[in-house]
Design a protein around this motif. Structure first.
Motif, PDB file in Angstrom:
ATOM      1  N   ARG A  53       0.833  -1.347   0.021  1.00  0.00           N
ATOM      2  CA  ARG A  53       0.076   0.033  -0.046  1.00  0.00           C
ATOM      3  C   ARG A  53       0.866   1.270  -0.028  1.00  0.00           C
ATOM      4  O   ARG A  53       0.457   2.073  -0.749  1.00  0.00           O
ATOM      5  N   ILE A  56       2.385   1.673  -3.474  1.00  0.00           N
ATOM      6  CA  ILE A  56       1.465   2.062  -4.625  1.00  0.00           C
ATOM      7  C   ILE A  56       1.149   3.459  -4.214  1.00  0.00           C
ATOM      8  O   ILE A  56       1.085   4.440  -5.157  1.00  0.00           O
ATOM      9  N   ASN A  57       1.018   3.813  -3.041  1.00  0.00           N
ATOM     10  CA  ASN A  57       0.880   5.244  -2.582  1.00  0.00           C
ATOM     11  C   ASN A  57       1.885   6.252  -3.432  1.00  0.00           C
ATOM     12  O   ASN A  57       1.719   7.220  -3.789  1.00  0.00           O
ATOM     13  N   TYR A 132      -4.973  -5.705  -5.799  1.00  0.00           N
ATOM     14  CA  TYR A 132      -3.595  -5.228  -5.448  1.00  0.00           C
ATOM     15  C   TYR A 132      -3.018  -5.806  -7.115  1.00  0.00           C
ATOM     16  O   TYR A 132      -2.194  -5.020  -7.539  1.00  0.00           O
ATOM     17  N   VAL A 135      -3.636  -3.258  -9.851  1.00  0.00           N
ATOM     18  CA  VAL A 135      -2.525  -1.977  -9.788  1.00  0.00           C
ATOM     19  C   VAL A 135      -1.412  -2.113 -10.205  1.00  0.00           C
ATOM     20  O   VAL A 135      -0.943  -1.320 -11.162  1.00  0.00           O
ATOM     21  N   ALA A 198      -6.652   1.871  -7.536  1.00  0.00           N
ATOM     22  CA  ALA A 198      -6.156   2.212  -6.423  1.00  0.00           C
ATOM     23  C   ALA A 198      -6.978   2.977  -5.271  1.00  0.00           C
ATOM     24  O   ALA A 198      -7.226   2.748  -4.184  1.00  0.00           O
TER      25      ALA A 198
END
Length: 231
Positions: A53, A56-57, A132, A135, A198
């Protein structure tokens, strides 16, 4: 040395009593082991989820920076097309001071790759793995498209050094312009998909990148004057 012989059971009741004690002991030990293993897997799952996470952020924050420079890229491709039109019409060719190109955000996928290789992503639910995975699939596509986009802009960069454009060179540059436009559209499509997928995971792209002031203020060369300052 005294050797203690096992005491014989006196009747079925005593046998059952001993049997129950042994079974309960074994089951208790197995249950405790299962609880410890379950807690361990939950911790690994939570760590893996937090890591991907965060990754990805950061990626989402990086690609968002590109959006503010899109008008510069479109304008630069229009300027190059106009230059090629003039050269094709036999007008004097004046090479640009700067062609430039987009700022290509770095795409990170190492944490997802490491978590998958280590079997940690398998601890996530099927729905989470799918979410996930979508993404990261789009991030992989984006990274590949940015590479192709960079190649097109590299070909356009040859205009900086040319003093004459042959018909063949004009044709080659027009192909590069078309390629750059196409890849830009595909990149933007990828970015939109990344934001959608996301967003479904509640990831907003609000990471603190902690960039140096010079990097934060960096402007793509495509946003600089085509023929130099004051031209």
């Amino acid at each position: 040395m005294d050797i203690h012989k096992p005491k014989p059971w006196h009747g079925v009741r005593e046998f059952l009593k001993e049997y129950v004690i042994i079974v309960v002991g074994v089951l208790t030990a197995l249950g405790a082991e299962a609880i410890v293993e379950n807690l361990h897997e939950r911790r690994l799952s939570a760590e893996a989820k937090e890591a991907v996470r965060d990754e990805i952020n950061v990626d989402l924050t990086n690609v968002a920076r590109r959006a503010q420079w899109e008008p510069c890229l479109a304008r630069r491709l229009d300027e190059i097309s106009a230059l090629l039109d003039r050269a094709d019409a036999g007008e004097a060719f004046k090479p640009p001071a700067e062609v430039g190109g987009p700022l290509l955000p770095t795409i990170y996928t190492q944490r997802w790759t490491a978590a998958t290789a280590g079997g940690r992503t398998s601890l996530l639910s099927s729905d989470e793995q799918r979410a996930y995975g979508r993404v990261y699939n789009q991030l992989d596509h984006l990274d590949a498209k940015q590479g192709a986009e960079a190649e097109a802009w590299l070909r356009l960069g040859a205009l900086n050094t040319l003093r004459h454009l042959t018909p063949e060179a004009i044709y080659d540059q027009r192909l590069a312009v078309a390629k750059a436009r196409q890849m830009n559209q595909l990149v933007q499509s990828n970015i939109r998909q990344i934001r959608v997928f996301a967003g479904r995971l509640g990831i907003k792209g609000d990471a603190n990148l902690q960039m140096a002031p010079s990097e934060a203020a960096r402007v793509p060369t495509a946003c600089m004057p085509f023929y130099g300052p004051g031209k």
